[in-house]
Design an enzyme around this catalytic site. Sequence first.
Site, PDB file in Angstrom:
ATOM      1  N   GLU A  53       0.819  -1.216   0.000  1.00  0.00           N
ATOM      2  CA  GLU A  53       0.000   0.000   0.000  1.00  0.00           C
ATOM      3  C   GLU A  53       0.846   1.257   0.000  1.00  0.00           C
ATOM      4  O   GLU A  53       0.502   2.247  -0.642  1.00  0.00           O
ATOM      5  CB  GLU A  53      -0.971   0.006   1.181  1.00  0.00           C
ATOM      6  CG  GLU A  53      -2.100  -1.013   1.071  1.00  0.00           C
ATOM      7  CD  GLU A  53      -2.876  -0.918  -0.247  1.00  0.00           C
ATOM      8  OE1 GLU A  53      -2.953   0.176  -0.824  1.00  0.00           O
ATOM      9  OE2 GLU A  53      -3.398  -1.946  -0.700  1.00  0.00           O
ATOM     10  N   TYR A 136      -7.120   6.075   3.117  1.00  0.00           N
ATOM     11  CA  TYR A 136      -7.176   5.090   2.031  1.00  0.00           C
ATOM     12  C   TYR A 136      -6.325   3.853   2.356  1.00  0.00           C
ATOM     13  O   TYR A 136      -6.810   2.718   2.321  1.00  0.00           O
ATOM     14  CB  TYR A 136      -6.710   5.687   0.687  1.00  0.00           C
ATOM     15  CG  TYR A 136      -6.557   4.613  -0.354  1.00  0.00           C
ATOM     16  CD1 TYR A 136      -7.655   4.185  -1.084  1.00  0.00           C
ATOM     17  CD2 TYR A 136      -5.340   3.949  -0.530  1.00  0.00           C
ATOM     18  CE1 TYR A 136      -7.546   3.150  -1.994  1.00  0.00           C
ATOM     19  CE2 TYR A 136      -5.223   2.915  -1.436  1.00  0.00           C
ATOM     20  CZ  TYR A 136      -6.325   2.516  -2.164  1.00  0.00           C
ATOM     21  OH  TYR A 136      -6.215   1.476  -3.032  1.00  0.00           O
ATOM     22  N   ASP A 154     -10.328   6.111  -3.496  1.00  0.00           N
ATOM     23  CA  ASP A 154      -9.160   6.737  -4.108  1.00  0.00           C
ATOM     24  C   ASP A 154      -9.658   7.496  -5.337  1.00  0.00           C
ATOM     25  O   ASP A 154     -10.855   7.612  -5.543  1.00  0.00           O
ATOM     26  CB  ASP A 154      -8.090   5.696  -4.464  1.00  0.00           C
ATOM     27  CG  ASP A 154      -8.508   4.842  -5.651  1.00  0.00           C
ATOM     28  OD1 ASP A 154      -9.703   4.819  -5.976  1.00  0.00           O
ATOM     29  OD2 ASP A 154      -7.635   4.201  -6.255  1.00  0.00           O
TER      30      ASP A 154
END
Length: 232
Positions: A53, A136, A154
């Site tokens: 991520e 996010y 996103d």
Amino acid sequence: MTNATAKRKNGNKLLKPAKVAWFRSQLVAWADTHLRDFPWRRTRDPYHLFVAECLLQKTDATTVAPIYETFLTRYPTLETLAAANVEEVARLLQPLGLFFRAERLCKSARIILNSDRGTIPNSEKGLLQLPGIGKYSARAILANAFSQPAAVLDTNVARILERFFGVKGGRVKSRCPVLWEAADTVARDRDTDKWNLTLLDLGALICTARNPRCAQCPLQEQCQSADFLSFC
DNA sequence: CTCCCGTTAC
DNA sequence: GTAACGGGAG
């Protein structure tokens, strides 16, 4: 019951339930044959997903894939990352740019190891304490590593929601309550990890920022922004 | 609201 | 060649 679940149950005034249901079923069917395959989609290891991520922030997945493999070979555990030389990590991230992420990765690893759990946090609150992890990334980790019903927003998801439902978000999508609420509303309680990937891939493959492929889109029929010229 | 920064689309 | 792309933090 979580806030997100409560909101889903009460419904969202902006989104018609029938349209939401159609949106879901179309995408669930599409996902059967169109989801992309990346190495971080084949694991539920919290550390691996944490690294993924971070690397995926503002960086295209196809660019990240080879670096991700190298990164985990060089730094296979939180401990090795915590002890890593920041310059060396930065060098590894060279093809991705945004080198400040090297420092954040190492710092997060140290914070995590010094925490009570000693492992990747399994709550949004805990994850948000880490430098380089915003809403996010936190939710992506919760859904992918811990199978929690955490919807993500996103730019891809924001674009799809804005186009299909005609909702209007502000300039900074990531901090737009209307869009986060919409993302929570359309999300499914089960398999939220797969649901998130479905939206990301539709945004990457079909509902692209420029030149969207409306003719191939499973949502075209009810999309507020469908480009009917693409039929000609 | 600005900066970060290499890659890819145009 | 240039512009667009993409999360988080200050």
